[in-house]
Design a protein around this motif. Sequence first.
Motif, PDB file in Angstrom:
ATOM      1  N   ALA A 160       0.836  -1.197   0.000  1.00 20.95           N
ATOM      2  CA  ALA A 160       0.000   0.000   0.000  1.00 20.95           C
ATOM      3  C   ALA A 160       0.876   1.254   0.000  1.00 20.95           C
ATOM      4  N   SER A 161       0.242   2.397  -0.118  1.00 22.04           N
ATOM      5  CA  SER A 161       0.980   3.664  -0.169  1.00 22.04           C
ATOM      6  C   SER A 161       1.740   3.948   1.121  1.00 22.04           C
ATOM      7  N   THR A 162       1.344   3.311   2.213  1.00 19.58           N
ATOM      8  CA  THR A 162       2.021   3.488   3.502  1.00 19.58           C
ATOM      9  C   THR A 162       3.242   2.599   3.647  1.00 19.58           C
ATOM     10  N   GLY A 163       3.455   1.685   2.698  1.00 21.57           N
ATOM     11  CA  GLY A 163       4.550   0.738   2.798  1.00 21.57           C
ATOM     12  C   GLY A 163       5.874   1.287   2.316  1.00 21.57           C
ATOM     13  N   THR A 164       6.894   0.430   2.351  1.00 22.40           N
ATOM     14  CA  THR A 164       8.234   0.832   1.916  1.00 22.40           C
ATOM     15  C   THR A 164       8.687  -0.093   0.775  1.00 22.40           C
ATOM     16  N   ASP A 165       9.710  -0.903   0.997  1.00 30.75           N
ATOM     17  CA  ASP A 165      10.267  -1.720  -0.076  1.00 30.75           C
ATOM     18  C   ASP A 165       9.403  -2.951  -0.370  1.00 30.75           C
ATOM     19  N   LEU A 166       9.475  -3.394  -1.624  1.00 29.80           N
ATOM     20  CA  LEU A 166       8.862  -4.648  -2.052  1.00 29.80           C
ATOM     21  C   LEU A 166       9.932  -5.453  -2.786  1.00 29.80           C
ATOM     22  N   THR A 167      10.280  -6.612  -2.221  1.00 32.58           N
ATOM     23  CA  THR A 167      11.379  -7.410  -2.759  1.00 32.58           C
ATOM     24  C   THR A 167      10.923  -8.841  -2.984  1.00 32.58           C
ATOM     25  N   ILE A 168      11.158  -9.346  -4.187  1.00 28.42           N
ATOM     26  CA  ILE A 168      10.898 -10.745  -4.507  1.00 28.42           C
ATOM     27  C   ILE A 168      12.191 -11.337  -5.040  1.00 28.42           C
ATOM     28  N   GLY A 169      12.663 -12.400  -4.405  1.00 25.32           N
ATOM     29  CA  GLY A 169      13.910 -13.020  -4.816  1.00 25.32           C
ATOM     30  C   GLY A 169      13.753 -14.521  -4.995  1.00 25.32           C
ATOM     31  N   GLN A 170      14.002 -14.994  -6.185  1.00 20.83           N
ATOM     32  CA  GLN A 170      13.990 -16.425  -6.481  1.00 20.83           C
ATOM     33  C   GLN A 170      15.431 -16.869  -6.637  1.00 20.83           C
ATOM     34  N   THR A 171      15.876 -17.791  -5.771  1.00 15.20           N
ATOM     35  CA  THR A 171      17.254 -18.255  -5.841  1.00 15.20           C
ATOM     36  C   THR A 171      17.381 -19.609  -6.516  1.00 15.20           C
ATOM     37  N   ALA A 172      16.265 -20.299  -6.713  1.00 15.55           N
ATOM     38  CA  ALA A 172      16.246 -21.581  -7.416  1.00 15.55           C
ATOM     39  C   ALA A 172      14.792 -21.931  -7.706  1.00 15.55           C
ATOM     40  N   GLY A 173      14.574 -23.048  -8.415  1.00 21.55           N
ATOM     41  CA  GLY A 173      13.218 -23.512  -8.645  1.00 21.55           C
ATOM     42  C   GLY A 173      12.529 -22.817  -9.806  1.00 21.55           C
ATOM     43  N   THR A 174      11.203 -22.994  -9.874  1.00 24.65           N
ATOM     44  CA  THR A 174      10.388 -22.427 -10.947  1.00 24.65           C
ATOM     45  C   THR A 174       9.221 -21.640 -10.351  1.00 24.65           C
ATOM     46  N   ILE A 175       8.729 -20.659 -11.121  1.00 26.00           N
ATOM     47  CA  ILE A 175       7.550 -19.889 -10.747  1.00 26.00           C
ATOM     48  C   ILE A 175       6.656 -19.812 -11.969  1.00 26.00           C
ATOM     49  N   SER A 176       5.377 -20.190 -11.822  1.00 24.02           N
ATOM     50  CA  SER A 176       4.506 -20.194 -12.986  1.00 24.02           C
ATOM     51  C   SER A 176       3.068 -19.880 -12.623  1.00 24.02           C
ATOM     52  N   GLY A 177       2.382 -19.233 -13.562  1.00 21.33           N
ATOM     53  CA  GLY A 177       0.961 -18.949 -13.459  1.00 21.33           C
ATOM     54  C   GLY A 177       0.430 -18.674 -14.849  1.00 21.33           C
ATOM     55  N   ALA A 178      -0.856 -18.813 -15.039  1.00 20.43           N
ATOM     56  CA  ALA A 178      -1.412 -18.603 -16.368  1.00 20.43           C
ATOM     57  C   ALA A 178      -1.375 -17.135 -16.776  1.00 20.43           C
ATOM     58  N   THR A 179      -1.793 -16.246 -15.861  1.00 19.45           N
ATOM     59  CA  THR A 179      -1.854 -14.813 -16.176  1.00 19.45           C
ATOM     60  C   THR A 179      -0.529 -14.115 -15.916  1.00 19.45           C
ATOM     61  N   TYR A 180       0.058 -14.376 -14.764  1.00 16.78           N
ATOM     62  CA  TYR A 180       1.360 -13.803 -14.403  1.00 16.78           C
ATOM     63  C   TYR A 180       2.205 -14.869 -13.711  1.00 16.78           C
ATOM     64  N   GLY A 181       3.483 -14.902 -14.062  1.00 18.65           N
ATOM     65  CA  GLY A 181       4.415 -15.667 -13.255  1.00 18.65           C
ATOM     66  C   GLY A 181       4.641 -14.938 -11.941  1.00 18.65           C
ATOM     67  N   ILE A 182       5.044 -13.665 -12.040  1.00 13.27           N
ATOM     68  CA  ILE A 182       5.223 -12.791 -10.866  1.00 13.27           C
ATOM     69  C   ILE A 182       4.515 -11.474 -11.130  1.00 13.27           C
ATOM     70  N   TYR A 183       3.697 -11.046 -10.182  1.00 12.27           N
ATOM     71  CA  TYR A 183       3.046  -9.737 -10.239  1.00 12.27           C
ATOM     72  C   TYR A 183       3.454  -8.983  -8.981  1.00 12.27           C
ATOM     73  N   ALA A 184       4.129  -7.843  -9.146  1.00 19.25           N
ATOM     74  CA  ALA A 184       4.606  -7.049  -8.010  1.00 19.25           C
ATOM     75  C   ALA A 184       4.198  -5.597  -8.211  1.00 19.25           C
ATOM     76  N   ALA A 185       3.387  -5.072  -7.314  1.00 16.65           N
ATOM     77  CA  ALA A 185       2.916  -3.689  -7.415  1.00 16.65           C
ATOM     78  C   ALA A 185       3.178  -2.974  -6.100  1.00 16.65           C
ATOM     79  N   ASN A 186       4.035  -1.969  -6.143  1.00 15.03           N
ATOM     80  CA  ASN A 186       4.411  -1.232  -4.945  1.00 15.03           C
ATOM     81  C   ASN A 186       3.902   0.203  -5.047  1.00 15.03           C
ATOM     82  N   ALA A 187       2.882   0.516  -4.228  1.00 16.40           N
ATOM     83  CA  ALA A 187       2.373   1.888  -4.166  1.00 16.40           C
ATOM     84  C   ALA A 187       3.030   2.660  -3.038  1.00 16.40           C
ATOM     85  N   GLY A 188       4.043   2.065  -2.414  1.00 20.91           N
ATOM     86  CA  GLY A 188       4.696   2.677  -1.261  1.00 20.91           C
ATOM     87  C   GLY A 188       5.826   3.613  -1.614  1.00 20.91           C
ATOM     88  N   LYS A 189       6.643   3.912  -0.591  1.00 17.85           N
ATOM     89  CA  LYS A 189       7.678   4.938  -0.712  1.00 17.85           C
ATOM     90  C   LYS A 189       9.055   4.381  -1.050  1.00 17.85           C
TER      91      LYS A 189
END
Length: 267
Positions: A197-226
């Motif tokens: 949310a807008s009140t938040g700070t950092d948004l971090t996603i880290g994949q160090t191994a493996g797989t990530i999958s989805g039909a619409t998005y593999g990864i969706y990251a939205a940061n409205a913060g500072k």
Amino acid sequence: GIVAKNSGTAGVTINQTAGTITGGTTGIVANGSTVAITAAGTGVTGGTDGIDMTGNGAGSSSGPGANILTVTGAITGTNGKGLSAIASSGTDLTIGQTAGTITGATYGIYAENDGTGATSVAMAGTVSATGTNGAGISVANASTATNLVIQQTAGSVSGGAAGINAVNAGTGATSITTVGPISATGTDGYGIYATNASTGTDLTIGQTAGTISGATYGIYAANAGKGATSVSTAGPVSATGTSGTGIYATNAGTDLTAVSYTHLRAH
């Protein structure tokens, strides 16, 4: 099953060291000012939810306002949530899976922190939601909470609608680390969905191994913060739908969005 409720200030502690616990509706229900549960037996099973815990106050032997749930066996919610943990007040909410499986129809793990502290979910086994609209792991911080941390050290996470769903409406940072398969099997699924949310700070996603999958998005990251938004991958990330997006990242903060990847697939 087990139902333990304490309306006083001392909290509730449940310690399973062996065997199985089975309930027609819920395997374990715990409600108190603070709750500490260790499920280290063969398994906990409920017809609806496996484990339901609610911490509604402050003050316990585990720390002021802390709610802690640790599991190692097979936790199963046949028609509902594998594990549900809610801190309706107090401070931190901590969930740790060191081995085993957590399975539900709607959610594998559902965590909600309406208190004033941080939320931490760590898993090292299999976590899954079998329903079409289910989420393997869903974690939500209310506006009064702070950091949201999800850390996978082993195992896999899967759900119909989302593998991991993280929504932080609080004042802190959101961090997600994965090492194994994260998948959404539904036709509109998100492998990882994370928002600040807008009140938040950092948004971090880290994949160090493996797989990530989805039909619409593999990864969706939205940061409205500072703060900053960072998405880094070290394994395949894929969107399997015909109009899918492998990685989608936005940042409304002062810092630039940083995205790095070694494998990316999108149709």
